[in-house]
Each structure stands twice: as structure tokens, then as C-alpha cells.
Design an enzyme around this catalytic site. Structure first.
Site, PDB file in Angstrom:
ATOM      1  N   ASP A  67      33.378  25.452  44.623  1.00  0.00           N
ATOM      2  CA  ASP A  67      31.882  25.463  44.802  1.00  0.00           C
ATOM      3  C   ASP A  67      31.475  27.156  44.535  1.00  0.00           C
ATOM      4  O   ASP A  67      30.515  27.399  43.883  1.00  0.00           O
ATOM      5  CB  ASP A  67      31.485  25.035  46.250  1.00  0.00           C
ATOM      6  CG  ASP A  67      30.351  25.664  46.856  1.00  0.00           C
ATOM      7  OD1 ASP A  67      29.092  24.915  46.174  1.00  0.00           O
ATOM      8  OD2 ASP A  67      30.116  26.610  47.536  1.00  0.00           O
ATOM      9  N   GLU A 116      33.515  19.699  42.276  1.00  0.00           N
ATOM     10  CA  GLU A 116      33.793  21.172  42.604  1.00  0.00           C
ATOM     11  C   GLU A 116      35.336  21.275  42.850  1.00  0.00           C
ATOM     12  O   GLU A 116      35.929  22.366  42.729  1.00  0.00           O
ATOM     13  CB  GLU A 116      32.814  21.439  43.974  1.00  0.00           C
ATOM     14  CG  GLU A 116      31.758  21.602  43.933  1.00  0.00           C
ATOM     15  CD  GLU A 116      30.514  21.720  44.916  1.00  0.00           C
ATOM     16  OE1 GLU A 116      29.562  22.178  44.739  1.00  0.00           O
ATOM     17  OE2 GLU A 116      30.956  21.041  46.047  1.00  0.00           O
TER      18      GLU A 116
END
Lengths: 245, 245
Positions: B65, B133
Site C-alpha cells: 500500500d 497491494e
């Protein structure tokens, strides 16, 4: 106001000084000096590029903030293999807290290079952290990821990141050390004095004596902090002894 | 449950398939296959490492992320030199929105590789984005920053990031194209059909005909999206003509 030509003139005396200052702070030579100059341009300086776009450090701050978070995330991921996502997120916020970044910027005396129309004494504390982030953004653009990582290690992780302390397991190395000295019936003395030297920001130096011998030294922008750093150094130097009790 | 040994056995048939699947998705060969396996481990699988620490993709998701945000920040910084910090922040949130990441993960059909005890049909939409992610995090650990950047360019920026569209200047390429065809008195026809193939997720393919000639093709998880992509491709292919009007 248009961009003054001397900011990009790499032969000026001013540029030479800026180059040397950056090299000292960064630990390597900057390639594109203009990027670093932008990292210190406050919006109040009201400088625009050739197309009339305002130039200041805010865009670089956006970039540096993100990169800083990524490097700290990677560090935490590797250092704390048992920490779950929530733990890692919490630790990261502590490390990149506004307060902490301001301290970092102050230690490096970045405000010295800030170009603004506002007198520096009028700035709040956040200028220090903002410029620190902008500087990280400038390194990213100038030298890429690897140099950013090195700089963040050198300026944040090595001197400031202590996972035990962040977790609150160690509240203060000073109190830990004093407790140990008292238990061991050893005398201790923090010899603290102002040592600002050529810095624009006030600095303090401390020599920590245990049984009349200097066991560690430190220098920082506050007395409390200098004492804490010296205590931590002494603690690690004496750790074998302390752990063996 | 301990970690099943076959997950790290690089000679199994399963591993061979996983390696090929990853190579196809990534566009390069993974080095540490175990890191990628972790990127697909849902917490429900309840797998632990040798020390008993739970192993799942959540830590990698934390890492990915952050890296994703940094690469997008760098892209926006460079692509939009006139955008201020607020603009860059807003554009970044649009690009890395939960909805958008879920779409990306779905397009790559990442759920196919997820290991969990929960039937895949019971997962909500977020599993797709979360695993995307985590995959970025795995690339970061396995091959470093440069490969992450390449993968994010290939999987996010090139196919999905269109600054004009994000800014709302272009609402839909389909309507832009239809308008142009009508003005130019050209016939147009979207030939759309289901084309799921071996994918677990339903896919649609479209061929866009203008004046009875195929001018572009596209494939996506919804009819609307496939049409939009084909329209955008046709738009850029015809742009010279359109701009000259």
C-alpha cells in the site's frame, strides 16, 4: 516575481556554499542542485518558474512524505517480523509523527537554508518537518530510491528509531541508568553545557560521568534530549554488566 | 496448523504452476517464490511460521500500500508539473481508491491464487484490492523498488490512469467518440461478446467498428468498461483527425 537567475547559476559563490552545505547534510554530492533549492523555497518567497507556475517546496513535501513512509514501512516489516499490520501502522505513525519530523529538521538545522519573505523567527515548528520531507523528495528526484533509503537510515532510523522505546517498554534511558547506578552504588553526573558553535539553533552538549569517568557524550537541541542520548549510549556500553545482574 | 512443507518446495508441480502464473502476471520471473505465496495467504488459512507467528498477506499489504502510494506520487509529480500539493493528493486518492484497486485485482484474477478456508464466493470485493497491494509488497521484497515501479506502471498507470478523465475533463471516451462519428457522418458499431476463456471471473471482449472497419479492440470484466477502453484506444488512434477539425 520571476525566478531569479542566480538560483540556477551553478558558478555563483552562493551556490558553492549551498552545495557544500547540502553535501554535509546529505552525506553525498547532489547532482541537480536546482531540485534541492526548491526544497527550501517557502511559498512566501513567491517565486514562479518560466511558465508562471508557483515554485515552492510543497510539491516536494508531498513526494518526500510518501517516500519516507515507504522506507519506514520496509524497515519495520523487516525489523519486526512478528508485528501484525496494526502494529506496523502504529509504529510507523510514531516514527513519522509531526513532532518527530520537526525535531529531525531542527537537528539538521534545515531552516538555515529556507528562502522566504517571512522572518524565520515567525515560523511555527512545522517548517522544520516540512522542509525535511521536501528534502527527501528532492533526493528521490535527484538520485532515486537507494539514496533516499540511505539518507533516511542515516538521519532517522539510526539516531532516532528505537523500537523498545517506541513500544513504551523503555520510557527513558536516563531513569534506567540512574536506577542502575543507585543499585550499584555508583556515582553519576551529567555535565551539561551550551555548545551552539556555528549552528543557528541552540545546542547543548553533555558528558556523562559514572564513578568520575566519562562513559558517554552527546549533543542535541535540548538539555533533556542530550541527556537521554548520552544515557542510551552509556546503557548500551554497559549493557553486558546490566544484563548480568 | 504448521506451515505445509510443500509451500516452500520449489520442485512440486503446484509450485511450477504458481511460478508460471506469477511470471505471466508480473512480466518477470519471481526469485523468492515463498514471498509471493505469502501474498495470497488469507488469514483464514490459519498458517503459522516455524516460530508460531501467523502468516498471511496483511503485512505485505501494509508494505505494498505504501509503495503503491509512493510510485503514484512520483508519477503525478512528474506528469502534472503545474499541480499543487492539494491537487496531487486528490489525484492520488482517486487512483488508489479501494474501488479502483479492487478492479485491478479482479482484472489480474488474483483471487485464483488465494489460499483460504473461506469459499472464494464468500469474499467481498476488497479481497481483490488487498491481494493486489500484497503482491506489490512481495515484489518490493523480492526484487526491490525498480521492479515495483515497472509493475505498477504496467498494471495501473498505463491501462488505467488518465489524468484528463480523473479530472473530469473527459467524462467518457465512448460519448466523445460517438459525438465525433455523428458529426463526421460515420457509422459505428460496438461488437461485444462474452469472452471469459480460462479466467475465473467473467470477461467481455469488444471490437469497435467505424465505417465497417475494426478500429480497436478491448477486453475487460464489464461490458461498459470494455467499450470505454476500446473507445479510448480508437480516440487516440483517430486523435489527429479529431484535433484537426
Amino acid at each position: 516575481m520571476n525566478f531569479p537567475s542566480n538560483i540556477f547559476n551553478s558558478h555563483s559563490k552562493e551556490d558553492g556554499d549551498f552545495f557544500l552545505g547540502m553535501t554535509r547534510i546529505l552525506g553525498f554530492k547532489p547532482k541537480k542542485l536546482a531540485v534541492y533549492k526548491k526544497a527550501f523555497l517557502h511559498r512566501s518567497a513567491n517565486i514562479r518558474d518560466e511558465d508562471g507556475t508557483p515554485m515552492n517546496y510543497e510539491r516536494l513535501e508531498f513526494l518526500g512524505d510518501s517516500m519516507l513512509g515507504t522506507i519506514i514501512s520496509k524497515y519495520l516489516y523487516t525489523e519486526v517480523p512478528t508485528g501484525d499490520e496494526g502494529y506496523l501502522t502504529k509504529m510507523r505513525s510514531k516514527i513519522v509523527s509531526r513532532e518527530h519530523l520537526n525535531e529531525l529538521g531542527k537537528e539538521l538545522n534545515l531552516i538555515h537554508y529556507v528562502e522566504s519573505r517571512i522572518p524565520k523567527s515567525h515560523f511555527g515548528d512545522n517548517i522544520h518537518g516540512n522542509v525535511y520531507e521536501a528534502l527527501v523528495g528532492a533526493i528521490y528526484l535527484d538520485r532515486g530510491y537507494k539514496y533516499c533509503e540511505k539518507f533516511i537510515h542515516k538521519s532517522v532510523i539510526v539516531p532516532y528509531v528505537d523500537i523498545e522505546q517506541l513500544e513504551g517498554k523503555v520510557i527513558s534511558y536516563k531513569s534506567l541508568l540512574i536506577e542502575w547506578c543507585q543499585k550499584q552504588k555508583k556515582s553519576f553526573y551529567y555535565d551539561i553545557y551550551e555548545d551552539t558553535g556555528n549552528d543557528a539553533v541552540k545546542h547543548f552538549a553533555v558528558k556523562l560521568h559514572i564513578n568520575k569517568k566519562i562513559v558517554s557524550k552527546a549533543r542535541a537541541t535540548s538539555k533533556k534530549k542530550a541527556e537521554e542520548i548520552a544515557s542510551k549510549r552509556a546503557y548500551y556500553a554497559l549493557q553486558n554488566k546490566i544484563d548480568k545482574e
